[in-house]
Design a protein around this motif. Structure first.
Motif, PDB file in Angstrom:
ATOM      1  N   GLN A   1       6.881  -3.481   4.205  1.00 50.53           N
ATOM      2  CA  GLN A   1       5.614  -4.100   3.789  1.00 50.53           C
ATOM      3  C   GLN A   1       5.859  -5.422   3.059  1.00 50.53           C
ATOM      4  O   GLN A   1       5.162  -6.407   3.284  1.00 50.53           O
TER       5      GLN A   1
ATOM      6  N   ASN B   1       0.866  -1.171   0.000  1.00 50.62           N
ATOM      7  CA  ASN B   1       0.000   0.000   0.000  1.00 50.62           C
ATOM      8  C   ASN B   1       0.906   1.226   0.000  1.00 50.62           C
ATOM      9  O   ASN B   1       1.563   1.539   0.987  1.00 50.62           O
ATOM     10  N   LYS B   2       0.937   1.913  -1.142  1.00 48.00           N
ATOM     11  CA  LYS B   2       1.867   3.041  -1.265  1.00 48.00           C
ATOM     12  C   LYS B   2       1.325   4.304  -0.607  1.00 48.00           C
ATOM     13  O   LYS B   2       1.987   5.332  -0.584  1.00 48.00           O
ATOM     14  N   LEU B   3       0.077   4.238  -0.120  1.00 45.63           N
ATOM     15  CA  LEU B   3      -0.536   5.449   0.431  1.00 45.63           C
ATOM     16  C   LEU B   3      -0.311   5.581   1.936  1.00 45.63           C
ATOM     17  O   LEU B   3      -0.699   6.578   2.533  1.00 45.63           O
ATOM     18  N   ILE B   4       0.296   4.575   2.544  1.00 52.95           N
ATOM     19  CA  ILE B   4       0.560   4.695   3.981  1.00 52.95           C
ATOM     20  C   ILE B   4       2.041   4.977   4.236  1.00 52.95           C
ATOM     21  O   ILE B   4       2.863   4.844   3.321  1.00 52.95           O
ATOM     22  N   THR B   5       2.351   5.362   5.481  1.00 53.36           N
ATOM     23  CA  THR B   5       3.734   5.779   5.757  1.00 53.36           C
ATOM     24  C   THR B   5       4.685   4.608   5.970  1.00 53.36           C
ATOM     25  O   THR B   5       5.890   4.770   5.882  1.00 53.36           O
ATOM     26  N   LYS B   6       4.166   3.424   6.255  1.00 47.46           N
ATOM     27  CA  LYS B   6       5.042   2.263   6.481  1.00 47.46           C
ATOM     28  C   LYS B   6       5.920   2.014   5.250  1.00 47.46           C
ATOM     29  O   LYS B   6       5.410   1.979   4.118  1.00 47.46           O
ATOM     30  N   SER B   7       7.216   1.879   5.475  1.00 41.65           N
ATOM     31  CA  SER B   7       8.118   1.780   4.322  1.00 41.65           C
ATOM     32  C   SER B   7       7.809   0.529   3.480  1.00 41.65           C
ATOM     33  O   SER B   7       7.371  -0.503   4.008  1.00 41.65           O
TER      34      SER B   7
END
Lengths: 248, 261
Positions: free
Chosen positions: A18, A8-14
């Motif tokens: 992921q 998920n590119k929309l969250i801050t987790k690198s």
């Protein structure tokens, strides 16, 4: 198939985390199993339109965590076999290993023989060239994965009629102390790293040349006779020995 | 050539085991029981072939196999024993590697490959076992230990700077670490928790240890504590040497252990 990777590119987790986390989860859930091949870094970065450095970082993390391994020229594979952790002071005692790892360890005897061909063992047992030994080869498994290949050498002169008494469930200490009444006083071990031969790797379900921990143990009785010599081959990737040492 | 090495090797012509296998196994047994010690020169293939009255090809095959299994190495045309075992007290006592090399009868030396101050994140520190670093700053050293100029073991250490203030300026890199710590900080390592496993060497580490890529080695990670139970060092080593240790597990000890568990 790589539907187990979620990004998920929309969250801050690198993104690397992921990828690493999704693969770890798939392994933990059993969707990915031991020796399953993973997609190449290139395949992942093409599918998800991400840079190869990110995938590389994810794979490096998974290698560090002991979840996957690279085999040169072949690819990247899941390597989630149980790691057997053993206190060095009790490495020979499989009943204890059983309790600590809470998984059932099974033993199969795959060879029972009489021989005098192994020159190293003849010397370790202090036998003359024409004296024979019994050879017992055992394979120990945990959840169907081999964890130990064991060769036991017993001088024939000390174990009369072993062929008629042999029971594949025997415990080596039982045999020495109770069946044959030897007064075993101590054992002597040395640990060395060796590369797996082709034959040993087939039995242990690893690649040829993989690192093995070879533990050679001599058992000595009160008359100073070597009453047993054991070569234990542990697949390096799945065995850890722990020891606490004190300063003098 | 010492004639005594030749005298030690024999073959059994009645045996079904082929001659080169017999020569190889004979040599291996002599090396493992240390009749042939580290650095002993082996007879030339011609000498041994003549002594045993077999073809040179038989000896070549045996020597090649011993090189493959890393018991011997060839240097300037001479085959020489390369198998080495660190003494038992290295394993079951917290002994400096430097002293273990001396105990092998070799002259020790240390090459410093890298020394720097590093900052570790909390996850890495937790994995290593450090719980109380105020700033995450560590003095990192990566060193190669030699015995008689042959590399024996490569060891990395992470030393917390709050335990060893100033070490980054004063420690040169080639000194034995334990002695240095005692001389400058007044305490010693008291306890070490080790985990060892067999791993294949990467190309880089194999190169440093003068071994082939993928050679089996012992990787050991050590968490080292002082007498107060404070963790003072995290070390990770790779060694091709065997550990000869636990010379005795007595029957009494085994029975005690079995009972406790």
């Amino acid at each position: 198939m790589m539907d187990y990777i979620h990004i998920n590119k929309l969250i801050t987790k690198s993104i690397y985390k992921q990828i690493a986390d999704s693969i770890t989860e798939a392994i933990d859930k059993g969707e990915l199993q031991y020796n399953d091949k993973l997609p190449t870094e290139k395949e992942i970065c093409q599918l998800f339109s991400i840079s190869q450095t990110v995938v590389k970082k994810a794979y490096e993390q998974l290698i560090l965590d002991g979840k996957i391994r690279r085999i040169k020229g072949k690819g990247t594979y899941v390597t989630n076999r149980d790691v057997i952790k053993t206190d060095l002071h009790s490495f020979y005692n499989f009943e204890i290993m059983n309790q600590e790892n809470e998984s059932k360890i099974t033993k199969e005897t795959i060879i029972l023989d009489r021989s005098n061909k192994d020159i190293s063992s003849i010397r370790e047992l202090k036998l003359k060239n024409d004296e024979k030994y019994y050879l017992i080869v055992n394979l120990f498994k945990s959840k169907h994965n081999p964890i130990l290949l064991q060769r036991i050498y017993l001088p024939m002169k000390y174990y009369k009629k072993l062929d008629t008494l042999f029971d594949s469930n025997f415990d080596i200490f039982q045999l020495i102390e109770h069946t044959y009444h030897y007064d075993f006083t101590h054992m002597h071990s040395s640990f060395s790293p060796i590369n797996a031969s082709k034959a040993d790797s087939l039995l242990l379900n690893i690649e040829a040349d993989d690192a093995l921990y070879l533990v050679r143990t001599k058992m000595i009785d009160s008359k100073d006779n070597v009453i047993c010599y054991i070569c234990n081959y542990y697949p390096g990737e799945f065995t850890e020995f722990e020891v606490t040492v004190h300063a003098i | 050539m010492q004639s005594n090495v030749l005298e030690l090797i024999n073959i059994d012509r009645r045996s079904t085991v082929n001659y080169s296998q017999q020569v190889k196994e004979n040599m291996k047994a002599l090396i493992l029981d240390r009749t042939l010690y580290y650095k002993t020169d082996l007879p030339t293939q011609d000498e041994l072939a003549a002594h045993l009255n077999v073809s040179v090809k038989v000896i070549n095959e045996a020597y090649e196999q011993l090189v493959q299994e890393r018991y011997i190495k060839i240097k300037n045309g001479t085959y020489r024993v390369s198998y080495i075992e660190l003494t038992n007290y290295f394993f079951d006592r917290n002994t400096a590697i430097y002293d273990a090399v001396i105990a092998l009868g070799l002259t020790p030396s240390i090459e410093c490959l890298s020394k720097k101050v590093v900052t570790l994140d909390s996850e890495t520190m937790e994995r290593m076992g450090f719980s109380d670093s105020p700033d995450g700053k560590f003095f990192y050293i990566n060193r190669l230990y030699y015995g008689d100029n042959q590399p024996i073991i490569i060891l990395e250490n992470y030393l917390p700077l709050h335990v060893f203030p100033g070490i980054e300026f004063n420690f040169k890199g080639h000194e034995p670490l334990n002695d240095y710590i005692f001389a400058h900080y007044g305490f010693k390592a008291a306890l070490s928790k080790r985990v060892t496993k067999a791993v294949n060497l990467s190309q880089k580490i194999a190169g440093l240890l003068n071994e082939r890529t993928n050679a089996a080695s012992i990787q050991s990670t050590n968490k080292i504590y002082d007498a107060k139970g404070r963790m003072i060092d995290y070390g990770r080593s790779f060694s091709i040497s065997s550990y000869y240790f636990q010379a005795l597990i007595t029957k009494a000890e085994r029975d005690k252990y079995t009972k406790e568990n």
